[in-house]
Design a protein around this motif. Structure first.
Motif, short mmCIF file in Angstrom:
data_model
loop_
_atom_site.label_atom_id
_atom_site.label_comp_id
_atom_site.label_asym_id
_atom_site.label_seq_id
_atom_site.Cartn_x
_atom_site.Cartn_y
_atom_site.Cartn_z
N ALA A 191 105.63 35.38 1.16
CA ALA A 191 106.24 35.43 -0.16
C ALA A 191 106.44 36.87 -0.63
N THR A 192 105.42 37.69 -0.41
CA THR A 192 105.50 39.09 -0.82
C THR A 192 106.54 39.84 -0.02
N LEU A 193 106.58 39.60 1.29
CA LEU A 193 107.55 40.29 2.14
C LEU A 193 108.98 39.89 1.78
N ALA A 194 109.22 38.59 1.61
CA ALA A 194 110.57 38.13 1.25
C ALA A 194 111.01 38.74 -0.07
N ALA A 195 110.09 38.84 -1.02
CA ALA A 195 110.42 39.44 -2.32
C ALA A 195 110.77 40.91 -2.17
N GLN A 196 110.00 41.65 -1.37
CA GLN A 196 110.23 43.07 -1.18
C GLN A 196 111.56 43.35 -0.50
N LEU A 197 111.92 42.50 0.47
CA LEU A 197 113.15 42.71 1.24
C LEU A 197 114.37 42.09 0.58
N GLY A 198 114.17 41.31 -0.48
CA GLY A 198 115.30 40.66 -1.13
C GLY A 198 115.94 39.60 -0.26
N LEU A 199 115.09 38.82 0.43
CA LEU A 199 115.57 37.76 1.31
C LEU A 199 115.15 36.39 0.78
N PRO A 200 115.86 35.33 1.13
CA PRO A 200 115.43 33.99 0.74
C PRO A 200 114.11 33.63 1.42
N TYR A 201 113.37 32.75 0.76
CA TYR A 201 112.02 32.41 1.20
C TYR A 201 111.92 30.91 1.40
N SER A 202 111.35 30.50 2.54
CA SER A 202 111.15 29.09 2.83
C SER A 202 109.67 28.83 3.02
N PHE A 203 109.11 27.93 2.19
CA PHE A 203 107.67 27.65 2.25
C PHE A 203 107.41 26.37 3.03
N ALA A 204 106.43 26.43 3.94
CA ALA A 204 106.13 25.32 4.84
C ALA A 204 105.17 24.32 4.20
N SER A 205 105.54 23.80 3.05
CA SER A 205 104.66 22.87 2.32
C SER A 205 104.60 21.50 2.97
N HIS A 206 105.41 21.26 4.00
CA HIS A 206 105.35 19.97 4.70
C HIS A 206 104.10 19.86 5.58
N PHE A 207 103.48 20.99 5.92
CA PHE A 207 102.23 20.92 6.69
C PHE A 207 101.16 21.89 6.20
N ALA A 208 101.51 22.78 5.27
CA ALA A 208 100.54 23.75 4.73
C ALA A 208 100.70 23.81 3.22
N PRO A 209 100.21 22.79 2.51
CA PRO A 209 100.53 22.64 1.09
C PRO A 209 99.73 23.51 0.13
N THR A 210 98.64 24.10 0.58
CA THR A 210 97.64 24.66 -0.34
C THR A 210 98.19 25.71 -1.28
N HIS A 211 98.98 26.65 -0.78
CA HIS A 211 99.38 27.81 -1.59
C HIS A 211 100.80 27.73 -2.11
N LEU A 212 101.39 26.55 -2.10
CA LEU A 212 102.80 26.41 -2.47
C LEU A 212 103.13 27.07 -3.81
N GLU A 213 102.50 26.62 -4.88
CA GLU A 213 102.87 27.08 -6.21
C GLU A 213 102.61 28.56 -6.40
N HIS A 214 101.47 29.04 -5.90
CA HIS A 214 101.13 30.46 -6.04
C HIS A 214 102.11 31.33 -5.27
N ALA A 215 102.43 30.92 -4.05
CA ALA A 215 103.33 31.72 -3.21
C ALA A 215 104.73 31.79 -3.81
N VAL A 216 105.24 30.67 -4.28
CA VAL A 216 106.58 30.65 -4.85
C VAL A 216 106.63 31.48 -6.13
N SER A 217 105.62 31.36 -6.96
CA SER A 217 105.58 32.16 -8.19
C SER A 217 105.53 33.65 -7.86
N THR A 218 104.73 34.00 -6.87
CA THR A 218 104.64 35.40 -6.45
C THR A 218 105.99 35.91 -5.97
N TYR A 219 106.67 35.11 -5.19
CA TYR A 219 107.99 35.50 -4.69
C TYR A 219 108.97 35.71 -5.84
N ARG A 220 109.03 34.76 -6.74
CA ARG A 220 110.00 34.84 -7.82
C ARG A 220 109.69 36.01 -8.77
#
Length: 355
Positions: A191-220
């Motif tokens: 999330a941090t890297l995608a935000a720094q580089l200005g790239l779209p971010y895809s979160f793997a919540s289909h098998f790693a759900p734990t940090h979804l909300e935190h990661a997306v908020s950090t990215y945005r």
């Protein structure tokens, strides 16, 4: 938590904004008694049907030494399926970049970009996509290769943009294709890297759900606009088991749970049904099942309601669907039901974020 609970993520039951586009991730699952060739033939059929229904894109993930997954070479698979389809976007979800030279990846996806203009995506991950034995001895990958992921992403982007960092070296094909890059992740790192580089971010919540909300908020919150992307763009993955009746959907998902536990906990060993039941009831078994925490299960209306809420929870601009079923026939029927529930437009042609 039982599969009949089908809890909604936090949020209201309806979306105030238009529904986001739906895409698919295809693991090219090899069902029992099936060959890899048959699995890949089914992937062609799935892509053709998805295109007819109006799904935006399909991604294929790089895995190695997994007996039930045939997508070890996403670029080759994309080339084949691209020739059998007309407009649906195809991409990697993702290429595990530390396994490869950025230059070779640029050539491969540059080739795809020339063959199928404006249809190719390049999702990038830093995990190995395999076990440690395969990683070190078969792939011959340096155990520290993932530490160079940010530099590798920027090097790859340079090749595709025609701005190679190595004098006298260009990716041919590749240079000038500007195949869009997506950073994949399941933690704050991506999330941090995608935000720094200005790239779209895809979160793997289909098998790693734990940090979804935190990661997306950090990215945005930390997104820095780039020449590729003016505003943040989030793709969130979610599992779907859809059927004509709730009872049938529950049956299918229970079968998915059992096969997942068998594969991950059994590690290739034969397990009796009694042994498998014991593992499922154990702490380890429950942990494996919880990996599929974000799963919409049920009929058309139940699926639609769940995904509307999930969209809000994930702050998603697009949903990446992992169809969970115990057979290809069930998965195909589930895909049809989902398209109807989400009111997909078959005339819709997807584009890259910002396109």
């Amino acid at each position: 938590m039982g599969v009949t609970d089908n809890p909604h993520p936090k949020g209201d039951l309806t979306l105030s904004a238009p529904k986001p586009p739906l895409s698919l991730i295809d693991f090219c699952h090899i069902y029992p008694g099936e060959t890899a060739r048959e699995s890949m033939a089914r992937s062609v059929t799935l892509a053709q049907r998805a295109e007819e229904l109006g799904y935006s894109r399909i991604w294929y993930s790089e895995h190695h030494n997994m007996k039930h997954i045939a997508s070890s070479a996403p670029a080759v698979l994309i080339a084949h399926i691209g020739a059998k389809t007309e407009k649906i976007r195809l991409g990697s979800g993702g290429v595990m970049l530390p396994n490869h030279s950025p230059y070779v990846v640029a050539e491969q996806f540059g080739t795809l970009g020339e063959l199928y203009p404006d249809r190719i995506d390049l999702g990038l991950g830093r995990a190995p996509g395999t076990d440690m034995n395969t990683l070190g001895r078969a792939l011959r990958r340096d155990a520290n290769a993932a530490d160079h992921f940010p530099q590798d992403v920027m090097e790859l982007e340079g090749y595709l943009a025609g701005r190679s960092r190595i004098p006298g070296v260009e990716a041919i094909p590749g240079a000038g294709t500007n195949v869009p890059l997506y950073v994949l992740g399941s933690s704050l790192y991506g999330a941090t890297l995608a935000a720094q580089l200005g790239l779209p971010y895809s979160f793997a919540s289909h098998f790693a759900p734990t940090h979804l909300e935190h990661a997306v908020s950090t990215y945005r919150e930390n997104f820095q606009p780039s020449e590729k992307l003016a505003e943040p763009y989030v793709i969130a993955a979610v599992n779907v088991t859809a059927a004509d009746t709730h009872e049938d959907a529950v049956r299918q998902l229970q079968g998915v749970y059992r096969e997942r536990v068998r594969s991950m906990a059994g590690r290739g060993r034969f397990l009796t049904d009694e042994q498998l039941d014991g593992i499922i009831e154990s702490h380890h078994g429950r942990q494996i099942i919880d990996m599929l925490r974000y799963t919409a299960v049920g009929t058309r209306d139940q699926i639609s309601g769940y995904l509307e809420d999930f969209t809000r929870t994930a702050q998603a601009d697009e949903l990446m669907i992992s169809l969970q079923a115990t057979s290809q026939e069930e998965a195909m029927r589930g895909m049809d039901i989902l398209a109807e529930a989400w009111e997909l437009d078959p005339a819709h042609t997807a584009g890259a974020p910002g396109a």
